[in-house]
Design a protein around this motif. Structure first.
Motif, mmCIF file in Angstrom:
data_model
loop_
_atom_site.group_PDB
_atom_site.id
_atom_site.type_symbol
_atom_site.label_atom_id
_atom_site.label_comp_id
_atom_site.label_asym_id
_atom_site.label_seq_id
_atom_site.Cartn_x
_atom_site.Cartn_y
_atom_site.Cartn_z
ATOM 1 N N PRO A 143 -28.641 -26.049 -35.292
ATOM 2 C CA PRO A 143 -27.597 -25.243 -34.654
ATOM 3 C C PRO A 143 -27.152 -24.076 -35.528
ATOM 4 C CG PRO A 143 -26.676 -27.293 -35.494
ATOM 5 C CD PRO A 143 -28.160 -27.407 -35.646
ATOM 6 N N VAL A 144 -26.491 -23.110 -34.916
ATOM 7 C CA VAL A 144 -25.892 -21.989 -35.644
ATOM 8 C C VAL A 144 -24.541 -22.467 -36.156
ATOM 9 C CG1 VAL A 144 -25.159 -19.592 -35.524
ATOM 10 C CG2 VAL A 144 -27.008 -20.400 -34.040
ATOM 11 N N VAL A 145 -24.386 -22.552 -37.461
ATOM 12 C CA VAL A 145 -23.151 -23.088 -38.028
ATOM 13 C C VAL A 145 -22.119 -21.980 -38.212
ATOM 14 C CG1 VAL A 145 -22.127 -24.334 -39.951
ATOM 15 C CG2 VAL A 145 -24.398 -24.979 -39.120
ATOM 16 N N ASP A 146 -22.342 -21.068 -39.102
ATOM 17 C CA ASP A 146 -21.373 -20.005 -39.380
ATOM 18 C C ASP A 146 -21.683 -18.788 -38.509
ATOM 19 O OD1 ASP A 146 -20.168 -21.590 -41.340
ATOM 20 O OD2 ASP A 146 -21.589 -20.915 -42.865
ATOM 21 N N ILE A 147 -21.376 -18.904 -37.236
ATOM 22 C CA ILE A 147 -21.832 -17.891 -36.286
ATOM 23 C C ILE A 147 -21.205 -16.530 -36.533
ATOM 24 C CG2 ILE A 147 -20.116 -18.584 -34.548
ATOM 25 C CD1 ILE A 147 -22.348 -17.893 -32.437
ATOM 26 N N PHE A 148 -19.903 -16.471 -36.825
ATOM 27 C CA PHE A 148 -19.280 -15.180 -37.072
ATOM 28 C C PHE A 148 -19.792 -14.552 -38.358
ATOM 29 C CE2 PHE A 148 -15.757 -16.847 -34.318
ATOM 30 C CZ PHE A 148 -15.941 -15.934 -33.299
ATOM 31 N N ASN A 149 -19.988 -15.382 -39.361
ATOM 32 C CA ASN A 149 -20.532 -14.890 -40.620
ATOM 33 C C ASN A 149 -21.915 -14.292 -40.417
ATOM 34 O OD1 ASN A 149 -22.364 -15.760 -43.213
ATOM 35 N ND2 ASN A 149 -20.333 -15.035 -43.824
ATOM 36 N N LYS A 150 -22.742 -14.971 -39.615
ATOM 37 C CA LYS A 150 -24.088 -14.462 -39.352
ATOM 38 C C LYS A 150 -24.038 -13.138 -38.598
ATOM 39 C CE LYS A 150 -26.531 -18.035 -40.922
ATOM 40 N NZ LYS A 150 -25.431 -18.893 -41.376
ATOM 41 N N ARG A 261 -22.254 -27.645 -31.214
ATOM 42 C CA ARG A 261 -21.074 -26.778 -31.136
ATOM 43 C C ARG A 261 -21.063 -25.918 -29.862
ATOM 44 N NH1 ARG A 261 -22.536 -27.409 -36.437
ATOM 45 N NH2 ARG A 261 -20.863 -27.663 -37.971
ATOM 46 N N THR A 262 -21.581 -26.477 -28.807
ATOM 47 C CA THR A 262 -21.552 -25.838 -27.498
ATOM 48 C C THR A 262 -20.877 -26.777 -26.506
ATOM 49 O OG1 THR A 262 -23.769 -26.696 -27.020
ATOM 50 C CG2 THR A 262 -23.630 -24.440 -27.840
ATOM 51 N N LYS A 299 -12.505 -32.373 -23.854
ATOM 52 C CA LYS A 299 -11.744 -33.108 -24.866
ATOM 53 C C LYS A 299 -12.340 -32.979 -26.263
ATOM 54 C CE LYS A 299 -10.208 -36.485 -21.432
ATOM 55 N NZ LYS A 299 -10.279 -37.894 -20.970
ATOM 56 N N THR A 300 -13.632 -32.968 -26.377
ATOM 57 C CA THR A 300 -14.280 -32.900 -27.691
ATOM 58 C C THR A 300 -14.157 -31.483 -28.257
ATOM 59 O OG1 THR A 300 -15.871 -34.555 -26.950
ATOM 60 C CG2 THR A 300 -16.399 -33.342 -28.972
ATOM 61 N N LEU A 301 -13.637 -31.358 -29.479
ATOM 62 C CA LEU A 301 -13.438 -30.051 -30.100
ATOM 63 C C LEU A 301 -14.564 -29.734 -31.070
ATOM 64 C CD1 LEU A 301 -9.606 -30.280 -30.881
ATOM 65 C CD2 LEU A 301 -10.714 -29.343 -28.841
ATOM 66 N N VAL A 302 -14.824 -28.453 -31.259
ATOM 67 C CA VAL A 302 -15.808 -28.019 -32.255
ATOM 68 C C VAL A 302 -15.135 -27.031 -33.196
ATOM 69 C CG1 VAL A 302 -17.692 -28.332 -30.616
ATOM 70 C CG2 VAL A 302 -16.688 -26.070 -30.896
#
Length: 355
Positions: A143-150, A261-262, A299-302
């Motif tokens: 998955p893409v973890v640090d999406i804003f950083n990337k 994280r989707t 309900k599940t948060l990311v």
């Protein structure tokens, strides 16, 4: 220098005033004359111009500038649900934020745009997403973890804004100086923000920055579908997710959501598109999600990372160049209320800017 009629339209729309509203407030100005003036067909007396500038409450030098943000090629996610009034307000926001991106860039260098636009007439959105992941150094199966950083390192300015309707998800466009910009709704959940960001990244690479000719058969609906396909592959690469989607069950969704994280709905749609579940199973899962009250709020948060570059540009102006609010107003040719609205980093409840 000559006054720019486009700037008067810009300021009037930002203030939420119609031509009729303005003409009623200024003596000697009819709606007909104002309309002709804004279209460049007529001139107004100096006293009426002064009254107009005072009513709009913008610095006088603003009306000699040219804030040239091409909103016509802006790509909105879910634009069809927006009223004309809301679209006008959003376009004012886009122009202001694009202008601020460019003005801050005069003293601070953003990262160079390093991604490669590709023509969706020649490459599938999925292949473009795979290529983009490779350029960003992402593992093919993870998955893409640090999406804003990337995204910020690739030279795209992303602004998270909350003074906006809940019908607005996101938009992408080029600033006047050609910087790719994405604006997303801050009020939504992190998984929805991540998909919106990936969706708008797809627009930038396929529909905005490449200058590719667009055949008549390719509609806005098709472009939206291409951006969604790009986002799905970008966030949930087939090589990494497909095996875990075969015969997908309701109880699998929370675990998959935490990892990828989707949203659960995006995962379900991905399973359907990759032929891991049938259409009937997809409909059943959607019904069950509704029954659990998770169609609108899951309900599940990311988690999501914190961007830094654009705010650092602002901080440099304040901390090192010693800009005050008055300095921003004078140098950027904007009214104080606009500066406080769009560059309000002190009050995070109002605006947080991400690159």
């Amino acid at each position: 220098m000559r006054l720019k009629t486009s700037q008067f339209i810009f300021a009037r729309e930002y203030r939420g005033l119609s031509q009729t509203d303005v003409s009623k407030k200024i003596k000697g100005l009819s709606q007909s004359n104002l309309s002709k003036f804004e279209k460049g067909f007529d001139v107004l007396s100096e006293s009426v111009i002064e009254s107009l500038i005072a009513l709009l409450n913008f610095p006088k030098n603003f009306f000699y500038k040219e804030i040239n943000i091409d909103i016509e090629i802006a790509h909105y996610r879910k634009k069809s649900g927006l009223s004309k009034q809301i679209k006008t307000a959003l376009e004012s926001n886009n122009k202001f934020l694009g202008h601020l991106v460019d003005k801050l860039n005069e003293a601070v260098d953003y990262p160079e745009f390093s991604l490669r636009p590709l023509d969706p007439e020649e490459y599938s959105p999925e292949d473009i997403a795979k290529h983009t992941r490779s350029l960003l150094g992402l593992n093919k199966k993870e998955p893409v973890v640090d999406i804003f950083n990337k995204i910020e390192k690739s030279g795209i300015v992303v602004i998270e804004f909350d003074d906006v309707t809940e019908k607005f998800d996101g938009v992408s466009f080029l600033s006047g100086n050609g910087t790719p910009v994405i604006i997303i709704n801050k009020n939504f959940s992190n998984d929805r923000k991540r998909f919106t960001l990936a969706h708008e990244l797809g627009h930038i690479l396929m529909h905005i920055t490449g200058g590719f000719p667009v055949p008549m058969h390719r509609t806005e609906k098709q472009k939206e579908d291409e951006a969604n396909r790009f986002a799905s592959e970008f966030l949930m690469p087939e090589l990494g997710i497909k095996n875990s989607l075969v015969n997908l069950k309701l109880y699998d969704l929370a675990t998959l959501k935490k990892y990828w994280r989707t949203s659960k709905q995006a995962i379900m749609r991905r399973a359907k598109d990759l032929n891991c579940i049938t259409d009937n199973t997809y409909r059943y899962l959607m019904i069950e999600l509704s029954r659990l009250g998770e169609r609108k709020v899951e309900k599940t948060l990311v988690d999501i990372d914190c961007p830094v570059i654009f705010e650092r540009a602002y901080r440099l102006h304040v901390d090192e160049l010693k800009y005050s609010i008055e300095d921003f107003c004078q140098c950027f040719s904007l009214p104080e209320d606009a500066i406080k609205k769009y560059l309000n980093f002190e009050d995070r409840s109002k605006l947080r800017v991400l690159v």
